[in-house]
Each structure stands twice: as C-alpha cells, then as structure tokens.
Design an enzyme around this catalytic site. Structure first.
Site, PDB file in Angstrom:
ATOM      1  NE  ARG A 119      -3.108   0.662  -0.743  1.00  0.00           N
ATOM      2  CZ  ARG A 119      -3.398   0.762  -2.026  1.00  0.00           C
ATOM      3  NH1 ARG A 119      -3.049   1.855  -2.715  1.00  0.00           N
ATOM      4  NH2 ARG A 119      -3.993  -0.211  -2.664  1.00  0.00           N
ATOM      5  CE  LYS A 154      -2.603  28.352  -6.010  1.00  0.00           C
ATOM      6  NZ  LYS A 154      -3.697  28.773  -6.915  1.00  0.00           N
ATOM      7  CE  LYS A 186       0.426  35.450  -6.988  1.00  0.00           C
ATOM      8  NZ  LYS A 186       0.194  34.179  -6.296  1.00  0.00           N
ATOM      9  CD  GLU A 215      -1.072  38.257  -9.012  1.00  0.00           C
ATOM     10  OE1 GLU A 215      -0.904  37.059  -8.746  1.00  0.00           O
ATOM     11  OE2 GLU A 215      -1.811  39.015  -8.342  1.00  0.00           O
ATOM     12  CG  ASP A 236      -4.003  37.030 -11.089  1.00  0.00           C
ATOM     13  OD1 ASP A 236      -4.031  35.789 -11.089  1.00  0.00           O
ATOM     14  OD2 ASP A 236      -4.672  37.729 -10.306  1.00  0.00           O
TER      15      ASP A 236
END
Length: 309
Positions: A119, A154, A186, A215, A236
């Site tokens: 597993r 992410k 950002k 950005e 963006d």
C-alpha cells in the site's frame, strides 16, 4: 526496516540522479510505513495468512492509461521493508506512457514483505503518476505552440519535491521551489509596497541578483514593469483578448525582448491551447499538484506465489 546505508547503492544513485535527495525520500518512506506499522508493529493479516519464508512474484500494472512516475520510489519501499531479500525487475522508466494492463514493475521476494510494503508503494506511485499524467495532458494540449506548462507551490505538505519531480516526468517545467529561491510579487505585496514598480525595486534592493516575478492585473501595470526592465511578469486572471494584447505590448516594447509572460488564474485544460496561442511563454497550473486524480495502479501476486525460499 532497512537502514539507509544498507539500501542498494544503484537505486539510491538513480533517485539522486532525478534531482531528489535519497535520504529525504528514505525518511519519507519510513514515516509513511510508520502509519501502517506504528512502533515497529507487524502486518497482522500477512503474518497470519502467509507462512514464514514464503516467497513469490508480484506485478504492479496500470488499470487505466497514464504516465508513470515514482516507480523508483516504490522500489525503494520494497527494499526498506524487506531488505536485500527483494529483487525489483521489469521496471519501466518514469515518464513512460502506459495503457490498461501494462506491467510497470515486477518485484520478487518474501510474500509477507511484499504485501506489507504494497500500500505504501502504491500510494506514492499512484499519486506521483497522477501528477505526471495530468501534466502530460497539458503538454499534449500545448503541443505545437511555444508555451510550456508550469507547476506552482500549491503542493501537499511534505511532498513538494516528489510532486515537482512528477511534473518533470510528465513533461512540465518547475516554477520556484520555495520562498527563497525566487521572489514572487503578488497582489498583496503590491498593495503593501505601493505599486508594482516599487515592489520590484524593493526586491532588487534587498536581494540583488535574485530572480523576481511580478503579478499584474491590467495592461498599465504591464507597461510600467516593462519600462522598469522586469524580466518575469505574471498575467493574472486575464481574458484571452487581454493576454493577446499583453503579448503584443511586450513584443513591441524596446525592453520587452528580455521579458517572459506567464498566464495564471482559473485556467482549464479546455482553454489551454487558446491561451497558448496568445503567445505567452508559460501557463501555470496549480491543479497539477493540489487536486490531481491518482493514476490507478494495482499489485497482483502471480498464481505460483507461496513457495519457500
């Protein structure tokens, strides 16, 4: 569990050659196995149903089409559980595209060890193959254009290096690994700094020579950054028409030749080619790692399993 220094040197070297740290991978495998075998417990089911000393052969195969990744790590799991009593054969290279029923890895050894490791080996290989498969689908969608698909930060905690490796197996490109190897300005940074150019200049002053990407949400910000000589600009959540205009502005700008443009924000594979044909250089896709569907791989013992070694 097999200590690091007793693992096959060739397998550790192969893992290192992918850009992964084999010691870190070994530590990850140990933590994963600890979830199944806390405190050195044994696999109760295998211990009860399989005679001690029984050996056999198991094949891992694809249940559906995809691109495999992490098979060397799966092989490491078997070696960590069963040591040098295990022989891994018939492993296809990571990055191979497979179809339903295709064997991807064969392992020979003590049956208790094989099923104890099953597993954990599959969890890692299925997940990483899912990342590679998703990436390969984007690569296919962009075929014939100059755009490349990028991953993001992410990622699942603790699995970033492995997930980014799987993106490479699928034909994608890695973005920055963490917060220190590249600055990514950002919207919140822009607000805090008072604008895109002040933010860019602040990074340049604090970290000379560090790559920096900024950005933008509109074309005026794009023009200001091109005037400032920014070499990496993220577009963006722009429409296709706006991205097309952004590329044209970059191409006409006297300092635009050094600037790359990255499309990001809410992109889907259905729009991939449309976005790529605007002329952007990169398309970043968080879904490659944050919400990927595993590639279904399964382990099956051969019918002659159960002999004594």
């Amino acid at each position: 569990m097999t200590p690091y220094d007793d693992l096959p040197v060739d397998l550790l070297g192969e893992i290192a050659a992918t850009g992964l740290d084999p010691r870190a991978v070994h530590d990850l495998v140990l933590r994963a196995l600890e979830e199944d075998l806390p405190g050195g417990a044994e696999d109760a089911t295998s211990a009860a149903t399989i005679p001690a000393g029984a050996t056999g052969t198991a094949d891992i195969g694809a249940r559906r089409p995809g691109t495999v990744a992490g098979l060397g790590i799966a092989a490491l799991v078997f070696h960590v559980v069963a040591g040098d009593a295990v022989q891994v054969t018939g492993r296809v290279p990571d990055g191979t595209r497979v179809g339903p029923g295709d064997p991807v890895l064969t392992v020979v050894g003590p049956l208790r060890g094989l099923l104890t490791a099953e597993r954990t080996a599959l969890n890692l290989a299925c997940h990483l193959s899912g990342v590679a498969t998703a990436t390969a689908a984007w690569v296919d969608a962009l075929d014939g254009t100059s755009a490349r698909v990028l991953d993001t930060r992410k990622t699942l905690p603790g699995l970033r290096a492995l997930q980014k490796y799987a993106v490479r197996c699928g034909g994608g490109v890695n973005h920055r690994f963490g917060l220190a190897d590249m600055a990514m300005v950002k919207d919140n940074h822009v607000i805090a700094a008072g604008g895109v150019v002040p933010a860019l200049e602040a990074v340049r002053a604090a970290y000379p020579g560090l790559p920096v990407e900024v950005e933008v949400t509109d074309l005026d910000q794009l023009r200001a950054l091109l005037d400032a000589g920014c070499e990496r600009i993220l577009l963006d959540n722009m429409s296709t028409a706006t991205m097309t205009e952004a590329v044209a502005i970059r191409n006409r700008h006297p300092r635009g030749g050094a600037a790359t443009l990255e499309a990001s924000g809410g992109l889907t594979i259905e729009r991939a080619r449309e976005v790529a044909e605007t002329g952007v250089d990169f398309i970043s896709v968080g879904a490659l790692t944050h919400s990927v569907v595993v590639l279904d791989l399964g382990l099956d013992l051969r019918e002659d399993a159960g002999g004594s070694g």
